[in-house]
Design an enzyme around this catalytic site. Structure first.
Site, PDB file in Angstrom:
ATOM      1  N   HIS A   1     -43.442 -54.860  13.643  1.00 42.73           N
ATOM      2  CA  HIS A   1     -43.718 -53.423  13.751  1.00 42.73           C
ATOM      3  C   HIS A   1     -45.219 -53.184  13.711  1.00 42.73           C
ATOM      4  O   HIS A   1     -46.006 -54.139  13.754  1.00 42.73           O
ATOM      5  CB  HIS A   1     -42.959 -52.648  12.668  1.00 42.73           C
ATOM      6  CG  HIS A   1     -43.303 -53.038  11.259  1.00 42.73           C
ATOM      7  ND1 HIS A   1     -44.569 -52.946  10.749  1.00 42.73           N
ATOM      8  CD2 HIS A   1     -42.533 -53.541  10.257  1.00 42.73           C
ATOM      9  CE1 HIS A   1     -44.578 -53.355   9.492  1.00 42.73           C
ATOM     10  NE2 HIS A   1     -43.351 -53.741   9.173  1.00 42.73           N
TER      11      HIS A   1
ATOM     12  N   HIS B   1     -47.527 -55.401  11.258  1.00 41.27           N
ATOM     13  CA  HIS B   1     -47.757 -56.776  11.711  1.00 41.27           C
ATOM     14  C   HIS B   1     -48.657 -56.779  12.944  1.00 41.27           C
ATOM     15  O   HIS B   1     -49.517 -57.646  13.105  1.00 41.27           O
ATOM     16  CB  HIS B   1     -46.439 -57.462  12.114  1.00 41.27           C
ATOM     17  CG  HIS B   1     -45.340 -57.341  11.101  1.00 41.27           C
ATOM     18  ND1 HIS B   1     -44.130 -56.753  11.394  1.00 41.27           N
ATOM     19  CD2 HIS B   1     -45.276 -57.727   9.812  1.00 41.27           C
ATOM     20  CE1 HIS B   1     -43.361 -56.799  10.319  1.00 41.27           C
ATOM     21  NE2 HIS B   1     -44.032 -57.370   9.340  1.00 41.27           N
TER      22      HIS B   1
ATOM     23  N   CYS C   1     -39.657 -59.131  -8.497  1.00 39.11           N
ATOM     24  CA  CYS C   1     -39.369 -58.251  -7.351  1.00 39.11           C
ATOM     25  C   CYS C   1     -39.008 -59.136  -6.159  1.00 39.11           C
ATOM     26  O   CYS C   1     -39.827 -59.949  -5.722  1.00 39.11           O
ATOM     27  CB  CYS C   1     -40.570 -57.373  -7.012  1.00 39.11           C
ATOM     28  SG  CYS C   1     -40.331 -56.494  -5.452  1.00 39.11           S
TER      29      CYS C   1
ATOM     30  N   CYS D   1     -41.228 -58.646  -3.007  1.00 39.96           N
ATOM     31  CA  CYS D   1     -42.526 -59.349  -3.032  1.00 39.96           C
ATOM     32  C   CYS D   1     -42.345 -60.837  -3.278  1.00 39.96           C
ATOM     33  O   CYS D   1     -43.297 -61.605  -3.140  1.00 39.96           O
ATOM     34  CB  CYS D   1     -43.430 -58.794  -4.119  1.00 39.96           C
ATOM     35  SG  CYS D   1     -43.826 -57.059  -3.911  1.00 39.96           S
TER      36      CYS D   1
ATOM     37  N   CYS E   1     -41.561 -51.763  -9.085  1.00 45.06           N
ATOM     38  CA  CYS E   1     -42.551 -52.442  -8.258  1.00 45.06           C
ATOM     39  C   CYS E   1     -43.320 -51.367  -7.496  1.00 45.06           C
ATOM     40  O   CYS E   1     -42.713 -50.548  -6.803  1.00 45.06           O
ATOM     41  CB  CYS E   1     -41.874 -53.396  -7.269  1.00 45.06           C
ATOM     42  SG  CYS E   1     -42.932 -53.830  -5.881  1.00 45.06           S
TER      43      CYS E   1
ATOM     44  N   HIS F   1     -42.528 -51.665  -3.545  1.00 43.74           N
ATOM     45  CA  HIS F   1     -41.187 -51.401  -3.023  1.00 43.74           C
ATOM     46  C   HIS F   1     -40.479 -50.247  -3.712  1.00 43.74           C
ATOM     47  O   HIS F   1     -39.401 -49.830  -3.288  1.00 43.74           O
ATOM     48  CB  HIS F   1     -40.336 -52.673  -3.108  1.00 43.74           C
ATOM     49  CG  HIS F   1     -40.807 -53.742  -2.170  1.00 43.74           C
ATOM     50  ND1 HIS F   1     -41.742 -54.685  -2.534  1.00 43.74           N
ATOM     51  CD2 HIS F   1     -40.487 -53.987  -0.880  1.00 43.74           C
ATOM     52  CE1 HIS F   1     -41.982 -55.479  -1.504  1.00 43.74           C
ATOM     53  NE2 HIS F   1     -41.238 -55.081  -0.492  1.00 43.74           N
TER      54      HIS F   1
ATOM     55  N   LYS G   1     -42.841 -42.186   5.289  1.00 44.44           N
ATOM     56  CA  LYS G   1     -42.778 -43.648   5.287  1.00 44.44           C
ATOM     57  C   LYS G   1     -42.099 -44.152   6.557  1.00 44.44           C
ATOM     58  O   LYS G   1     -41.163 -43.539   7.060  1.00 44.44           O
ATOM     59  CB  LYS G   1     -41.976 -44.088   4.055  1.00 44.44           C
ATOM     60  CG  LYS G   1     -42.268 -45.516   3.637  1.00 44.44           C
ATOM     61  CD  LYS G   1     -41.528 -45.833   2.346  1.00 44.44           C
ATOM     62  CE  LYS G   1     -41.243 -47.305   2.186  1.00 44.44           C
ATOM     63  NZ  LYS G   1     -42.407 -48.161   2.085  1.00 44.44           N
TER      64      LYS G   1
ATOM     65  N   LYS H   1     -36.530 -47.854   9.066  1.00 43.73           N
ATOM     66  CA  LYS H   1     -35.482 -47.940  10.082  1.00 43.73           C
ATOM     67  C   LYS H   1     -34.579 -46.720  10.025  1.00 43.73           C
ATOM     68  O   LYS H   1     -34.201 -46.158  11.049  1.00 43.73           O
ATOM     69  CB  LYS H   1     -34.648 -49.197   9.842  1.00 43.73           C
ATOM     70  CG  LYS H   1     -34.920 -50.289  10.841  1.00 43.73           C
ATOM     71  CD  LYS H   1     -33.860 -51.358  10.677  1.00 43.73           C
ATOM     72  CE  LYS H   1     -34.205 -52.577  11.489  1.00 43.73           C
ATOM     73  NZ  LYS H   1     -33.391 -53.719  11.157  1.00 43.73           N
TER      74      LYS H   1
HETATM   75  N1  MSP Z   1     -44.608 -63.697   4.214  1.00 50.53           N
HETATM   76  C1  MSP Z   1     -45.607 -62.986   3.524  1.00 50.53           C
HETATM   77  C2  MSP Z   1     -46.980 -63.508   3.840  1.00 50.53           C
HETATM   78  C3  MSP Z   1     -47.192 -64.955   3.591  1.00 50.53           C
HETATM   79  S1  MSP Z   1     -48.770 -65.470   4.112  1.00 50.53           S
HETATM   80  C4  MSP Z   1     -48.958 -66.991   3.478  1.00 50.53           C
HETATM   81  C5  MSP Z   1     -45.537 -61.513   3.907  1.00 50.53           C
HETATM   82  N2  MSP Z   1     -44.946 -61.192   5.064  1.00 50.53           N
HETATM   83  S2  MSP Z   1     -44.797 -59.706   5.655  1.00 50.53           S
HETATM   84  O1  MSP Z   1     -43.974 -59.834   6.826  1.00 50.53           O
HETATM   85  O2  MSP Z   1     -44.347 -58.812   4.663  1.00 50.53           O
HETATM   86  O3  MSP Z   1     -46.198 -59.294   6.144  1.00 50.53           O
HETATM   87  C6  MSP Z   1     -47.086 -58.562   5.371  1.00 50.53           C
HETATM   88  C7  MSP Z   1     -48.279 -58.269   6.222  1.00 50.53           C
HETATM   89  O4  MSP Z   1     -47.884 -57.495   7.390  1.00 50.53           O
HETATM   90  C8  MSP Z   1     -49.362 -57.415   5.601  1.00 50.53           C
HETATM   91  O5  MSP Z   1     -50.226 -58.139   4.753  1.00 50.53           O
HETATM   92  C9  MSP Z   1     -50.049 -56.895   6.840  1.00 50.53           C
HETATM   93  O6  MSP Z   1     -50.764 -57.912   7.447  1.00 50.53           O
HETATM   94  C10 MSP Z   1     -48.856 -56.535   7.705  1.00 50.53           C
HETATM   95  N3  MSP Z   1     -48.322 -55.212   7.394  1.00 50.53           N
HETATM   96  C11 MSP Z   1     -47.005 -54.911   7.186  1.00 50.53           C
HETATM   97  N4  MSP Z   1     -46.901 -53.558   7.012  1.00 50.53           N
HETATM   98  C12 MSP Z   1     -48.108 -52.980   7.082  1.00 50.53           C
HETATM   99  C13 MSP Z   1     -48.555 -51.644   7.152  1.00 50.53           C
HETATM  100  N5  MSP Z   1     -47.762 -50.615   6.993  1.00 50.53           N
HETATM  101  N6  MSP Z   1     -49.858 -51.436   7.420  1.00 50.53           N
HETATM  102  C14 MSP Z   1     -50.721 -52.449   7.686  1.00 50.53           C
HETATM  103  N7  MSP Z   1     -50.315 -53.716   7.668  1.00 50.53           N
HETATM  104  C15 MSP Z   1     -49.094 -54.051   7.105  1.00 50.53           C
HETATM  105  O7  MSP Z   1     -46.040 -60.703   3.150  1.00 50.53           O
END
Ligand code: MSP
Length: 511
Positions: free
Chosen positions: A18, A21, A126, A129, A143, A146, A295, A298
């Site tokens: 999304h 990412h 959590c 996390c 948390c 979340h 927020k 989905k």
């Molecule tokens: N799997 C762990 C990371 C392990 S790295 C060794 C993880 N995954 S995650 O799918 O939750 O990805 C988190 C990351 O996605 C955030 O740090 C950021 O890079 C991105 N984002 C997810 N949602 C976000 C927002 N709403 N806004 C900006 N970036 C965010 O954590």
């Protein structure tokens, strides 16, 4: 040769890609392209994090075995980045054999040196996390990320002796003020380290969770998520070979959002210390995208999907909005109104108009043929200097990850080019036959402005940059030419008629 190793987080495979990412992946891609353009050898890593409770849970909900489920979602991530034109060098999966082998190697090493031990622990966990929270970190017992109550878990686990490295980490953060950027996040980490650090639980009994990497010294336990996933940043280099490892480690710039600050700023450096490896160069932390309408979820149906954005607005326009709108380090608002306004104002009107006006005049007045330059007049020099200055400013801003400022600087020069047209009024001059030579010069300067824009834009809007170069008749090999202003286009060089780079979007209101 200068080198940089840029990483995104390994994304969990319990959700499809999304906005969040996509943002991190796009800035990583922009940085890589930027450094490559500067002659720096840049390596970009992205991938997926596939072990642990919540992935096992998501697989179960989808009625699939975890591996098959992880294959599917990891495949979606990879295909999405391909479709978005992300120029990654390697896509890692934490279920890849070489990665698992490396994790086991480090586990054994730390077990042998006494930094991993068996113990009992009870604490607030959590699952979102995949980590324990101290009571102090919880907000109203929940948390903070979340907004769910953590589970109290007490069990016998293996622990990583993180506390042993607390002092060294504090000293390192103090000695290297740019290890964690921007400053506010470094401050957060240091504040956290004022309390005694607890050791890190790194395993689960197989009887409760078997979707992880077996510990080499105890087959009844697996490791998962943080101890597993963080090591990816090194495992991939080892897999590629010792030479690659030597070349790129520790020149790492890890890009993350603030949600995973603690694992990256505390677990990871202490793990590296225990493994006897040097620390990364920078941890670059950005804020969160929040939806104007609340927020992103989905159930609210407001999840921003990159491929849908590409289809609706074009990839470069979407990239432009993300890079221009967020101040790196701070949260930013996402709204469709703001997106459409920016695309229309900056891309369709400001830049798009500049290009189409200049190319249209070049066509109409000179059938596309570039005209020779005479001595530069004051206004020509001012235009050139504006672009020279923009390039300098962009360099400063990129070093500080201020993508929005870098684009702002370039748009300052683009604005100037539009004013130069008004000021020099080539369409009026052309009516006077005696002034036609000057019109040719004015357009030549404007073509230089567009050529320079195409070059400076390449890391940010790669497709647009390529398209511009095609219109200007510039080959891929010449696209990065630093030939001084006024010396690039030979007289008679053919420029194509204008094409619409960014169609104006009719505002449609938020969905
Ligand atoms: N799997 C762990 C990371 C392990 S790295 C060794 C993880 N995954 S995650 O799918 O939750 O990805 C988190 C990351 O996605 C955030 O740090 C950021 O890079 C991105 N984002 C997810 N949602 C976000 C927002 N709403 N806004 C900006 N970036 C965010 O954590």
């Amino acid at each position: 040769m200068d080198r940089i190793y840029i990483t995104t987080p390994m994304y969990y495979v319990n959700a499809e890609p999304h906005l969040g990412h996509t943002y991190t992946t796009i800035i990583a891609d922009t940085l890589k392209r930027y450094y490559r353009q500067q002659g720096v050898d840049a390596f970009l890593l992205t991938g997926t994090d596939e072990h642990g409770d919540k992935i096992a849970q998501a697989a179960k909900e989808n009625g699939m075995p975890p591996q098959a489920y992880a294959d599917r979602i990891s495949g979606v991530f990879r295909a999405t980045w391909d479709e978005c034109g992300i120029d990654y060098d390697h896509f890692l999966r934490t279920t890849d054999d070489y990665h698992k082998r490396y994790v086991q190697e480090i586990l054994q090493k730390l077990y042998d040196s006494g930094d991993i031990y068996f113990g009992e622990y009870g604490g607030f966990y959590c699952y979102g996390c995949e980590r324990f929270y101290t009571e102090k970190e919880l907000v109203g017992g929940k948390c903070p990320d979340h907004q769910t109550a953590p589970a109290y878990i007490k069990e016998k686990n293996y622990f990583f002796r993180m506390s042993k490295y607390q002092q060294r980490l504090i000293e390192t953060l103090e000695a290297k003020p740019d290890l964690v950027r921007p400053e506010r996040y470094r401050g957060e980490v240091l504040a956290f380290l004022r309390e005694p650090l607890e050791d890190l639980s790194i395993s689960r009994p197989k009887s409760r969770l078997d979707w992880g990497i077996p510990l080499p010294f105890d087959a009844e336990h697996v490791t998962y998520v943080w101890f597993d996933a963080l090591l990816n940043y090194v495992s991939v280099l080892k897999y590629k070979g010792e030479d690659v490892f030597e070349a790129y480690w520790p020149k790492a710039n890890h890009l993350i959002a603030k949600d995973i600050l603690k694992p990256h700023a505390i677990y990871w450096p202490t793990m590296l210390m225990a493994a006897g490896l040097p620390l990364y160069e920078h941890l670059d932390v950005h804020g969160y995208w929040v939806m104007d309408s609340g927020k992103m979820s989905k159930s609210l149906g407001n999840v921003v999907r990159p491929l849908e954005m590409k289809k609706r607005y074009g990839m470069d326009a979407f990239r432009y909005f993300l890079l221009r709108e967020m101040v790196f380090g701070q949260d930013a608002n996402f709204s469709f109104d703001a997106l459409v306004n920016r695309i229309n104002a900056d891309l369709a009107n400001n830049f798009g108009n500049l290009v189409s006006r200049v190319l249209a005049m070049q066509q109409r007045y000179f059938s596309g043929a570039v005209q020779p330059l005479g001595a530069l007049r004051d206004e020509d020099i001012a235009l050139r200097d504006k672009f020279v200055q923009a390039e300098e400013d962009m360099k400063q801003h990129m070093a500080a990850l201020q993508f929005h400022r870098a684009l702002e600087s370039l748009w300052g020069a683009i604005d100037h080019a539009n004013r130069y047209i008004v000021q020099t009024a080539p369409f009026t001059l052309f009516k006077d036959a005696a002034q036609r030579r000057r019109v040719g010069e004015i357009l030549h300067h404007l073509l230089e402005a567009i050529r320079t824009s195409a070059r400076l834009l390449a890391p940010f809007l790669p497709d647009t940059s390529r398209q511009l170069n095609t219109l200007l008749g510039i080959s891929a090999g010449e696209a990065n030419s630093r030939k001084p202003w006024g010396t690039f286009f030979p007289a008679g060089h053919n420029i194509s008629p204008p094409a619409v780079l960014f169609p104006r979007i009719e505002p449609e209101g938020d969905r």
